[in-house]
Design a protein around this motif. Structure first.
Motif, PDB file in Angstrom:
ATOM      1  N   MET A 113      31.383  31.903  32.697  1.00  0.00           N
ATOM      2  CA  MET A 113      31.098  33.304  33.040  1.00  0.00           C
ATOM      3  C   MET A 113      32.293  34.237  32.817  1.00  0.00           C
ATOM      4  SD  MET A 113      27.886  33.562  33.568  1.00  0.00           S
ATOM      5  CE  MET A 113      28.167  35.309  33.571  1.00  0.00           C
ATOM      6  N   MET A 117      32.101  37.536  30.474  1.00  0.00           N
ATOM      7  CA  MET A 117      32.293  38.872  31.040  1.00  0.00           C
ATOM      8  C   MET A 117      33.620  39.508  30.634  1.00  0.00           C
ATOM      9  SD  MET A 117      29.512  39.605  32.582  1.00  0.00           S
ATOM     10  CE  MET A 117      30.000  41.045  33.540  1.00  0.00           C
ATOM     11  N   TYR A 119      36.828  38.323  31.146  1.00  0.00           N
ATOM     12  CA  TYR A 119      37.987  38.122  32.024  1.00  0.00           C
ATOM     13  C   TYR A 119      38.729  36.852  31.627  1.00  0.00           C
ATOM     14  CZ  TYR A 119      35.628  41.479  35.088  1.00  0.00           C
ATOM     15  OH  TYR A 119      35.029  42.595  35.593  1.00  0.00           O
ATOM     16  N   GLU A 124      41.500  37.674  39.009  1.00  0.00           N
ATOM     17  CA  GLU A 124      40.935  37.574  40.365  1.00  0.00           C
ATOM     18  C   GLU A 124      39.413  37.395  40.307  1.00  0.00           C
ATOM     19  OE1 GLU A 124      40.783  38.645  44.696  1.00  0.00           O
ATOM     20  OE2 GLU A 124      42.170  37.589  43.388  1.00  0.00           O
ATOM     21  N   ARG A 125      38.771  38.048  39.326  1.00  0.00           N
ATOM     22  CA  ARG A 125      37.315  37.980  39.191  1.00  0.00           C
ATOM     23  C   ARG A 125      36.824  36.596  38.748  1.00  0.00           C
ATOM     24  NH1 ARG A 125      33.781  42.408  39.535  1.00  0.00           N
ATOM     25  NH2 ARG A 125      32.603  40.557  40.014  1.00  0.00           N
ATOM     26  N   LEU A 127      37.843  33.677  39.893  1.00  0.00           N
ATOM     27  CA  LEU A 127      38.050  32.656  40.916  1.00  0.00           C
ATOM     28  C   LEU A 127      36.779  31.847  41.181  1.00  0.00           C
ATOM     29  CD1 LEU A 127      40.734  32.199  42.405  1.00  0.00           C
ATOM     30  CD2 LEU A 127      39.702  33.313  44.382  1.00  0.00           C
ATOM     31  N   GLY A 128      36.876  30.548  41.023  1.00  0.00           N
ATOM     32  CA  GLY A 128      35.742  29.662  41.300  1.00  0.00           C
ATOM     33  C   GLY A 128      34.763  29.542  40.149  1.00  0.00           C
ATOM     34  N   GLU A 129      34.974  30.293  39.061  1.00  0.00           N
ATOM     35  CA  GLU A 129      33.994  30.325  37.973  1.00  0.00           C
ATOM     36  C   GLU A 129      34.513  29.683  36.684  1.00  0.00           C
ATOM     37  OE1 GLU A 129      30.986  32.485  38.165  1.00  0.00           O
ATOM     38  OE2 GLU A 129      31.548  34.080  39.553  1.00  0.00           O
ATOM     39  N   ARG A 132      32.848  26.506  34.810  1.00  0.00           N
ATOM     40  CA  ARG A 132      31.716  26.044  35.625  1.00  0.00           C
ATOM     41  C   ARG A 132      30.412  25.959  34.839  1.00  0.00           C
ATOM     42  NH1 ARG A 132      32.257  23.583  40.542  1.00  0.00           N
ATOM     43  NH2 ARG A 132      34.419  24.023  41.046  1.00  0.00           N
ATOM     44  N   CYS A 133      30.039  27.035  34.166  1.00  0.00           N
ATOM     45  CA  CYS A 133      28.744  26.942  33.479  1.00  0.00           C
ATOM     46  C   CYS A 133      28.930  27.093  31.981  1.00  0.00           C
ATOM     47  CB  CYS A 133      27.738  27.923  34.048  1.00  0.00           C
ATOM     48  SG  CYS A 133      28.224  29.617  33.966  1.00  0.00           S
ATOM     49  N   ALA A 200      17.879  42.207  30.206  1.00  0.00           N
ATOM     50  CA  ALA A 200      17.498  40.981  30.908  1.00  0.00           C
ATOM     51  C   ALA A 200      18.652  40.083  31.347  1.00  0.00           C
ATOM     52  CB  ALA A 200      16.548  40.161  30.028  1.00  0.00           C
ATOM     53  N   GLN A 201      19.579  39.803  30.460  1.00  0.00           N
ATOM     54  CA  GLN A 201      20.562  38.769  30.772  1.00  0.00           C
ATOM     55  C   GLN A 201      21.699  39.302  31.629  1.00  0.00           C
ATOM     56  OE1 GLN A 201      20.790  35.538  30.286  1.00  0.00           O
ATOM     57  NE2 GLN A 201      22.816  34.903  29.655  1.00  0.00           N
ATOM     58  N   LYS A 202      21.953  40.599  31.525  1.00  0.00           N
ATOM     59  CA  LYS A 202      22.847  41.324  32.434  1.00  0.00           C
ATOM     60  C   LYS A 202      24.312  40.902  32.348  1.00  0.00           C
ATOM     61  CE  LYS A 202      19.006  43.207  33.977  1.00  0.00           C
ATOM     62  NZ  LYS A 202      18.541  43.371  35.325  1.00  0.00           N
ATOM     63  N   SER A 203      24.723  40.430  31.177  1.00  0.00           N
ATOM     64  CA  SER A 203      26.148  40.166  30.980  1.00  0.00           C
ATOM     65  C   SER A 203      26.673  41.190  29.977  1.00  0.00           C
ATOM     66  CB  SER A 203      26.378  38.746  30.456  1.00  0.00           C
ATOM     67  OG  SER A 203      25.927  37.816  31.390  1.00  0.00           O
TER      68      SER A 203
END
Lengths: 553, 134
Positions: A113, A117, A119, A124-125, A127-129, A132-133, A200-203
């Motif tokens: 992600m 997006m 980054y 900071e945005r 973090l945790g991502e 991951r996917c 639709a996908q919103k990225s």
């Protein structure tokens, strides 16, 4: 068929209907997964206006309803292209080499992600991502690792990236150069379809206008330097996953496609210079026949409009080539093994619909990123369809089915009706601005959920034959240490690269962004000196701003 | 209409993190509204700070988080802590998305979530659960 014959069939059909009406029918409504009512029987009456030469023709010939190549899968079966990426570039490189060893014929990169997006992993945005996917890519260095020992002149790569597509594409091209592969030998696809992001996908990252400029810059650069690259993959997949019906997927995707054609023409490009490199990406949902008809209708609509409305003359501009992915949203967390069967049916519909490449979902994707075993079964599913089922022996085998031809026509008519509504709203961008697509999709998604809750639509193992068994399945786990490792490596890169060169390249990029130069050469310069994705996006945001959506439900 | 004494139950449906999968959040938001709740939807790409801030400003009784990016073990505890820092310890925390079972168990065990819903839950299960808490 002559009129007398049709009249006789109509008469007999009436009699049959009277008799059939006395028999008991099942209680569920007879409808597709899109809520479309389906008749009990289709006859020549439903195809009375069908003109073989005008509406179907031959494979490889206008209007391409039966397929875009002369011999379709008898020449070469579709490209089996499993979408994959997780962790850092090292992890994903291992998975890609495994898939190629298993007989996969093309690569398809899933980014995490933060990369999608714009980054960096140390933001900071993020973090945790991180990882991951999808795979975390921050700079050219990560791209070099991702394709280590994979020859970019022999393997084609599809990259699911939109907002920052230009940047990741430049990293891929710069890496090819470093491998010694000239750009005219490099093949692949970037998704690069920003309109469906708003829909639709919103990225998204940037507002529509500069986003469209980046896209036409890519069209133009590719036409000059990277002729084998598919510069956009106009995507219905995400529109469908967001809850649309089949007709909406068809109509909105094609409307987006025509909007890109218009943008290219407005940017001063000849339609036949860029249209041959436009490609499409559709969903294969669970309703077998509706999906097959959707693909057939899509090819016909595209060819007709490109020829009649946009004056394309190169036949490659008229041929809709598309990738298909089976429907993630049709998979169930309950009894995940059943997803293998769903995916097989969906994949078969894509093949019967004439897809050029295919991704089959893994049974566990509703729970996590796929395990190696699940991916292998998914790939084997395609191989069984290709080499055992006989489905690839003859071209467009369902043509001439009364039902299939009637439904193909119906979908085409519904798409045309949507095009008229979109025109009335002022075109695709104004319709996005008014929330038209977003609301249509939200309504359809809600209708679907209500239909499942009422059991008008049956989902096996969910609202029927539910055994509430605990799921016993090994899932892929992403080690949280991936994030730390990636951030550490990024820090090292920022210390060791030529930071003056980075600053110069970013300043030059901003200057061009404020003007009207093609931005691709400037982005190439920045990635070559290891400017990171986040830095390039941040520079462009200063000039372009950011997109914001009005939240509605 | 669902009410606590004289006030309607207020629910914040939030999409923290970077993923754009808002189908579930929007279907659930509409289902909750149709079931008589007062629903506020944050929209996408919210930071934990933004979610906690909106929860406070809107004075909600329930926070529903939808996360499909795999970042739930980072985001949910952060939001829970920020809510607590804002004095919103008693807010009902409900989470949905792609949340593996052992993660769901841990979120509940550590007090970061009251309930985790899996894919495929009927709307009535979700609305019924929230009604049962008020």
């Amino acid at each position: 068929m002559d009129k007398d014959k049709l009249d006789r069939i109509a008469e007999k059909k009436k009699r049959w209907q009277e008799e059939a009406a006395t028999a008991r029918e099942r209680s569920e409504p007879f409808m597709t997964v899109s809520g479309r009512p389906v008749g009990a029987l289709y006859t020549p009456l439903d195809n009375a206006d069908l003109d073989y030469e005008k509406d179907l023709g031959f494979p490889g010939s206008y209007p391409y309803t039966r397929g875009v190549q002369d011999n379709m899968y008898r020449g070469r079966v579709w490209t089996m292209r499993q979408f994959s990426g997780f962790g850092d570039a090292y992890d994903s490189n291992n998975r890609y080499r495994y898939l190629l060893e298993q007989g996969q014929t093309g690569l398809s990169v899933a980014f995490d992600m933060p990369t999608i997006m714009g980054y960096d992993s140390d933001s900071e945005r993020s973090l945790g991502e991180v990882g991951r996917c999808g795979v975390a890519i921050d700079s050219l260095e990560d791209m070099e690792i991702l394709f280590d020992q994979i020859p970019l002149d022999r393997v084609t790569t599809s990259m699911t990236i939109n907002g920052p597509a230009a940047i990741l594409w430049c990293m891929y091209l710069a890496n090819a150069e470093k491998q010694g592969v000239s750009l005219d030998k490099v093949g692949g696809t970037i998704q690069n379809d920003i309109l469906k992001e708003y829909i639709a996908q919103k990225s998204w990252i940037f507002p529509p206008e500069p986003s469209m400029r980046l896209i036409t810059d890519i069209f133009s650069f590719a036409a000059d330097h990277v002729p084998r690259w598919n510069t956009i993959s106009i995507s219905g997949y995400h529109i469908r996953e967001a809850g649309s019906t089949a007709a909406q997927e068809l109509a909105f995707t094609l409307a987006d496609g025509f909007a890109y054609v218009e943008a290219g023409i407005q940017a001063g490009l000849n339609v036949d210079r860029f249209a041959p490199r436009l490609s499409f990406f559709f969903n294969a949902h669970i309703d077998f026949f509706e999906e097959i008809c959707k693909y057939r209708a899509a090819r016909r609509i595209w060819a007709r409009r490109m020829k009649e409305k946009y004056g394309a003359t190169d036949e490659r501009s008229l041929k809709m080539r598309f990738h298909t992915q089976t429907a993630g949203c049709s998979l169930t967390a309950q009894e995940p093994e059943n997803n293998i069967v769903r995916t097989a049916l969906e994949a078969l519909s894509a093949v019967l619909g004439g897809t050029q490449s295919l991704h089959t979902n893994s049974m566990d994707e509703v729970l996590a990123l796929p395990s190696e075993k699940a991916v292998k079964i998914a790939l084997r599913t395609q191989q069984v369809i290709a080499y055992e089922s006989g489905a690839a022996n003859t071209i467009d085998p369902l043509a001439g089915s009364y039902f299939v031809e009637a439904l193909t026509d119906q979908l085409e008519a519904e798409a045309e009706a949507y095009f008229r509504r979109i025109d009335e709203l002022g075109g695709v961008l104004p319709a996005i601005d008014q929330g038209f697509f977003q609301q249509e999709i939200a309504d359809a998604a809600y209708d679907y959920q209500r239909a499942v809750d009422r059991e008008d639509l049956v989902v096996v193992g969910v609202n029927r034959y539910n055994t509430s068994e605990k799921v016993q399945i090994d899932l892929l786990k992403i080690d949280p240490a991936v994030e730390e490792k990636q951030v550490r490596r990024l820090k090292k890169l920022k210390e060791s690269r030529d930071n003056d060169a980075v600053a110069r390249s970013l300043a030059a990029l901003k200057k061009s962004a404020a003007g009207s130069d093609n931005l691709i050469p400037k982005i190439m310069d920045a990635v070559r000196v290891y400017a990171t994705e986040g830095e390039i996006v941040a520079a462009l945001k200063e000039i372009f701003g950011e997109y914001r959506e009005k939240p509605l439900f | 209409m669902i009410q606590i004494s004289s006030k309607k139950v207020r629910i914040l449906v939030a999409k923290p993190g970077l993923d754009g999968h808002d189908r579930g959040a929007r279907v659930v938001a509409r289902g909750l509204r149709d079931a008589g709740f007062e629903v506020i939807y944050t929209g996408l790409h919210q930071t934990p700070e933004q979610v906690a801030e909106t929860a406070l400003q809107e004075d909600v009784d329930v926070v529903g988080l939808s996360i499909l990016s795999g970042a739930h073990m980072t985001l949910v505890p952060r939001i829970k802590k920020m809510l607590a820092d804002n004095g919103m310890n008693d807010v009902l925390m409900v989470v949905g998305g792609i949340i593996p079972e052992e993660d769901a168990e841990e979120l509940i065990k550590c007090g970061n979530a009251d309930k985790v819903f899996n894919p495929g839950e009927p709307l009535e299960t979700i609305t019924g659960y929230i009604k049962s808490k008020f």
